[in-house]
Design a protein around this motif. Structure first.
Motif, mmCIF file in Angstrom:
data_model
loop_
_atom_site.group_PDB
_atom_site.id
_atom_site.type_symbol
_atom_site.label_atom_id
_atom_site.label_comp_id
_atom_site.label_asym_id
_atom_site.label_seq_id
_atom_site.Cartn_x
_atom_site.Cartn_y
_atom_site.Cartn_z
ATOM 1 N N ALA A 1 0.823 -1.208 0.000
ATOM 2 C CA ALA A 1 0.000 0.000 0.000
ATOM 3 C C ALA A 1 0.854 1.254 0.000
ATOM 4 C CB ALA A 1 -0.936 -0.006 1.211
ATOM 5 N N TRP B 1 -3.839 0.584 -5.441
ATOM 6 C CA TRP B 1 -4.500 0.258 -4.172
ATOM 7 C C TRP B 1 -5.641 -0.723 -4.367
ATOM 8 C CZ3 TRP B 1 -4.451 6.028 -2.312
ATOM 9 C CH2 TRP B 1 -3.216 6.293 -1.707
ATOM 10 N N ARG C 1 -6.119 -4.426 -2.558
ATOM 11 C CA ARG C 1 -7.323 -4.844 -1.837
ATOM 12 C C ARG C 1 -8.026 -6.021 -2.491
ATOM 13 N NH1 ARG C 1 -10.754 -6.850 0.325
ATOM 14 N NH2 ARG C 1 -12.450 -6.023 1.632
ATOM 15 N N PHE C 2 -8.117 -6.020 -3.814
ATOM 16 C CA PHE C 2 -8.951 -7.017 -4.481
ATOM 17 C C PHE C 2 -8.178 -7.937 -5.433
ATOM 18 C CE2 PHE C 2 -11.698 -3.282 -3.731
ATOM 19 C CZ PHE C 2 -12.639 -3.855 -2.904
#
Length: 341
Positions: free
Chosen positions: A103, A185, A189-190
C-alpha cells in the motif's frame, strides 16, 4: 596459479567485450533495418493500397503505419530497459527503494513513473520485468499506468499543445497519477495472484545475467511485444476508418456524452502519449474536461496496450484490468477537470 587466474580473467573480459560488440551490432543493424522497412512501407503502402483496393484501404494503411512508427521507438526503449533491469539490476535494489508494504509502495512506484520518457508500449515490458524481479504487482502496475502519462516529455508536449493554459498540464498530472495510485490500491485490496501467470509474481529464476542475459531478454521481449503491437495497431486503424467523422458532431453539445465519446475514442485511436495532447488540442468543439479525459485514458487503456497486456500477462488479466482502469480514469478526469478546469 596466479598466471592461470590472470589468463582466466583476461578470457572472461574478452568474452564480455565480444558480447558487448555483438549486442551493439545487433542493435544498430536491427534498428537501421527496422527504420528502412517502416519508411518504405509508410511511403509505398498507400500507393499499393490505391492500386489494389480503394482510398479507404490507403487511409487504413496510413493510420496503421503512423501508429507503428509512433510506438516502435518507445517499444524499443522499453524492451531495452526491461532487458537491462533483468540482466543488471539485483532484486535487492527494488526491495531497498520501495517500501515493504504494498500500500505504501504503490504511490512511490506511481511517482517513479516520471523518470521513464516513453509511452505505454515501453511501460508494459518494464512492469513485467519489475514483477519478475520481485516487485509487488500493485506497485509494478501503478508504474505501468503512470509512466506513459506523467513523464517529462508528455508534460512538456501538453504545455506546448495548450499554450498559456498551465492548468491543463497540472490537471493531466494529477488525474493520471491519481488513477495509477488508485488502481494500485485496488489491486492491493482485491487483486489475486492467480490473475497473473505465476512466473510473473516471483523473483526466482535461472535466466542468465550480464550482457548475455541482456541480449536474450531484449530479443525475446521485443519480438513478443512487437507482434501484439502490430495486432493492436491493425485493430485501431480498422476502427478509425469505419467510424464516420459526422458521428462526432452529435456528441459535442452534451458535456457528459462528449466525455464518454472522447474516452472511447482514446481507446480506439491509440495515439501515442507524446502526441495525444496535440490531438486533444485540435478537438476545439469539446469541453476542456472531455479533452483531459482523452489524454488521461489514452496512455492507460487503448487497443494496442490491451493487446500488449494480453500477450504479456494474459487475456483474463487484460480484460479485468483495462475495464476497471477505464472507469477509474474517466472518474478521475471528470473530478479533476471540475476542480481545476
Amino acid at each position: 596459479m596466479e598466471e592461470r587466474g590472470s589468463l582466466e580473467e583476461r578470457g572472461s573480459l574478452a568474452d564480455g567485450a565480444r558480447l558487448v560488440a555483438r549486442g551493439v551490432v545487433y542493435l544498430v543493424v536491427g534498428g537501421v533495418a527496422l527504420v528502412a522497412i517502416v519508411t518504405v512501407g509508410s511511403v509505398l503502402g498507400p500507393m499499393f493500397a490505391l492500386d489494389l483496393a480503394t482510398p479507404a484501404m490507403a487511409a487504413w494503411w496510413t493510420v496503421f503505419t503512423s501508429i507503428a512508427v509512433q510506438a516502435m521507438p518507445f517499444l524499443l526503449l522499453g524492451t531495452a530497459v526491461s532487458a537491462g533491469i533483468g540482466a543488471f539490476v539485483p532484486e535487492r535494489v527494488f526491495s531497498r527503494v520501495l517500501p515493504k508494504k504494498p500500500a505504501l509502495a504503490v504511490p512511490v512506484a506511481g511517482a517513479a513513473g516520471v523518470v521513464l520518457p516513453g509511452c505505454e508500449c515501453a511501460s508494459v515490458p518494464v512492469a513485467d520485468s519489475l514483477m519478475r524481479r520481485g516487485v509487488a504487482p500493485a506497485a509494478a502496475l501503478a508504474f505501468l499506468l503512470s509512466a506513459p502519462a506523467i513523464n517529462p516529455v508528455v508534460l512538456v508536449a501538453t504545455s506546448i499543445a495548450f499554450p498559456g493554459n498551465p492548468a491543463m498540464v497540472g490537471a493531466r498530472l494529477v488525474a493520471s497519477l491519481g488513477t495509477a495510485v488508485v488502481m494500485g490500491w485496488l489491486w492491493v485490496r482485491f487483486g489475486k495472484e492467480e490473475w497473473l501467470p505465476q512466473r510473473r509474481t516471483t523473483g526466482k529464476g535461472s535466466s542468465p545475467t550480464g550482457w548475455r542475459g541482456f541480449r536474450d531478454g531484449f530479443q525475446h521481449d521485443f519480438l513478443h511485444a512487437g507482434g501484439f503491437l502490430v495486432l493492436g495497431a491493425a485493430a485501431a486503424a480498422t476502427f478509425n476508418i469505419l467510424v464516420p467523422r459526422s458521428v462526432l458532431d452529435v456528441f459535442t453539445d452534451s458535456p457528459w456524452l462528449s466525455v464518454l465519446l472522447l474516452a472511447v475514442l482514446a481507446v480506439i485511436l491509440c495515439v501515442c502519449s507524446e502526441a495525444d495532447a496535440f490531438v486533444a488540442a485540435s478537438l476545439t468543439g469539446f469541453s476542456p474536461t472531455a479533452r483531459l479525459t482523452f489524454m488521461v485514458v489514452g496512455p492507460m487503456v487503448d487497443l494496442k496496450l490491451f493487446a500488449l497486456q494480453a500477450g504479456t500477462f494474459g487475456r483474463a488479466f487484460a480484460i479485468r484490468f483495462s475495464s476497471v482502469t477505464w472507469v477509474v480514469a474517466v472518474a478521475s478526469s471528470v473530478g479533476v477537470g471540475w476542480w481545476l478546469l
